[in-house]
Scaffold this active site. Structure first.
Site, mmCIF file in Angstrom:
data_model
loop_
_atom_site.group_PDB
_atom_site.id
_atom_site.type_symbol
_atom_site.label_atom_id
_atom_site.label_comp_id
_atom_site.label_asym_id
_atom_site.label_seq_id
_atom_site.Cartn_x
_atom_site.Cartn_y
_atom_site.Cartn_z
ATOM 1 N N ARG A 1 -17.595 44.732 -118.421
ATOM 2 C CA ARG A 1 -17.663 43.340 -117.989
ATOM 3 C C ARG A 1 -18.288 43.366 -116.669
ATOM 4 N NH1 ARG A 1 -12.143 44.456 -119.409
ATOM 5 N NH2 ARG A 1 -11.306 42.678 -120.957
ATOM 6 N N LYS B 1 -9.362 44.031 -116.272
ATOM 7 C CA LYS B 1 -8.581 42.950 -115.804
ATOM 8 C C LYS B 1 -7.201 43.726 -115.392
ATOM 9 C CE LYS B 1 -11.036 39.314 -118.540
ATOM 10 N NZ LYS B 1 -10.551 38.463 -119.302
ATOM 11 N N HIS C 1 -22.442 39.336 -119.850
ATOM 12 C CA HIS C 1 -21.503 39.414 -120.979
ATOM 13 C C HIS C 1 -22.107 39.445 -122.423
ATOM 14 C CE1 HIS C 1 -17.055 39.157 -120.827
ATOM 15 N NE2 HIS C 1 -16.926 38.894 -122.013
ATOM 16 N N ARG D 1 -22.302 42.894 -123.260
ATOM 17 C CA ARG D 1 -20.919 43.504 -123.928
ATOM 18 C C ARG D 1 -20.720 43.174 -125.158
ATOM 19 N NH1 ARG D 1 -15.745 45.000 -122.064
ATOM 20 N NH2 ARG D 1 -14.017 43.395 -122.823
ATOM 21 N N HIS E 1 -9.609 45.404 -124.282
ATOM 22 C CA HIS E 1 -8.943 44.304 -124.874
ATOM 23 C C HIS E 1 -7.330 44.962 -125.124
ATOM 24 C CE1 HIS E 1 -12.722 42.440 -126.658
ATOM 25 N NE2 HIS E 1 -12.583 42.292 -125.432
ATOM 26 N N TYR F 1 -15.431 39.889 -133.493
ATOM 27 C CA TYR F 1 -16.829 40.509 -133.947
ATOM 28 C C TYR F 1 -16.960 40.717 -135.502
ATOM 29 C CZ TYR F 1 -17.113 41.319 -129.031
ATOM 30 O OH TYR F 1 -17.222 40.944 -127.600
#
Length: 298
Positions: A148, A172, A244, A247, A270, A279
């Site tokens: 990110r 995150k 992004h 990514r 994630h 994806y």
């Protein structure tokens, strides 16, 4: 209760109790600040305690009539979170957003660059300038490690474990993960460090940040966006891209080349495999090849 005090306490709660990053806290409080601004501009004298569902519906309609459903959904979600906090802290007995429906947005598939487009972007970098060497290392790191933009600008020299073939990434919620790094990317980062970065007058408290601007300070997220925007313009790329995008391309290319979805999830950081599964919808041709190769009834 005044709005400014409520927003300040809410931000503190998100940071301390929920452990959210500064970027996440800013995103959550942005919607509440927008509500406060709307009330002030329209001379609506309602506090966080007294505001009603009708008031909120009027606000949502006013600011959302010209935006996409996804933006409206994010706004409502942000408000729901704020009023849930007020209920949790016993400031209110009810959540006025509880019956407000969130619009259906569908699932937006991320934009992806081809390998050739990524090569074209990298080849467009002007290496005759010192920042060119830095920018090449930045693009290689974004694409090679699937970071990110916030993870990239906060990457530190002490996070580099090149001998082991990994970098330590803070994602995150300040969650850390080790991500493999390709030899090619190690080479370009090392060139930047040994030939460019070592000559920059580094400012105090910025010594450990890997990527620096010409004044010796940590790069901003906005600067990374500008670098990529300029490169896209340079090659006349007919796609709207951002940090992004690299990514997304990282994950998609891994999947297309046979990587395990669970491994991709771990590298992207994630928390849920459901997030990574988007994806799976990008390349139907790849899924067909999997069936033809591995299914016993092919």
């Amino acid at each position: 209760m005044k709005w400014k005090n409520a927003i300040h306490d809410y931000a503190f709660y998100l940071k301390i109790e929920k452990g959210l990053s500064e970027n996440s806290v800013n995103n959550y409080t942005f919607d509440v600040e927008k509500l406060h601004k709307y009330l002030t501009e329209h001379n609506i004298n309602k506090s966080p305690i007294s505001i009603s569902e009708e008031d909120l519906l009027q606000f949502i309609y006013s600011v959302s009539k010209d935006v996409q459903p996804r933006t409206q959904a994010r706004l409502i979600s942000g408000l729901k979170s704020f009023f849930n906090y007020l209920v949790f802290e016993d400031y209110r007995t009810d959540n006025p957003t509880e019956l407000i429906e969130t619009p259906k947005t569908g699932r937006k598939l991320p934009d992806v660059l081809s390998e050739q487009e990524i090569d074209n972007l990298i080849n467009a970098i002007d290496l005759s300038k010192p920042e060119g060497t830095r920018n090449k290392a930045i693009i290689e790191t974004l694409y090679s490690c699937g970071l990110r933009v916030s993870e990239l600008v906060n990457l530190r020299i002490s996070d580099l474990y090149f001998e082991e073939g990994f970098i330590n990434v803070t994602g995150k919620g300040n969650k850390q993960r080790f991500v493999p790094i390709a030899d090619t990317t190690v080479k370009y980062i090392s060139i930047y460090r040994n030939e460019i970065r070592c000559h920059i007058p580094i400012q105090p408290k910025h010594e450990d940040f890997l990527f620096l601007n010409r004044r010796g300070r940590q790069l901003t997220r906005a600067m990374i966006f500008t670098i990529i925007k300029n490169l896209a313009k340079e090659i006349n790329l007919q796609k709207k891209i951002s940090p992004h995008t690299f990514r997304h391309s990282f994950a998609t290319h891994l999947l297309e080349n046979g990587a395990n979805l669970r491994a991709i999830q771990q590298m992207l950081g994630h928390s849920s495999i459901t997030t990574t599964e988007v994806y799976m919808h990008l390349d139907r041709k790849h899924l067909t090849e999997v069936i033809n190769t591995f299914h016993p009834r092919k």
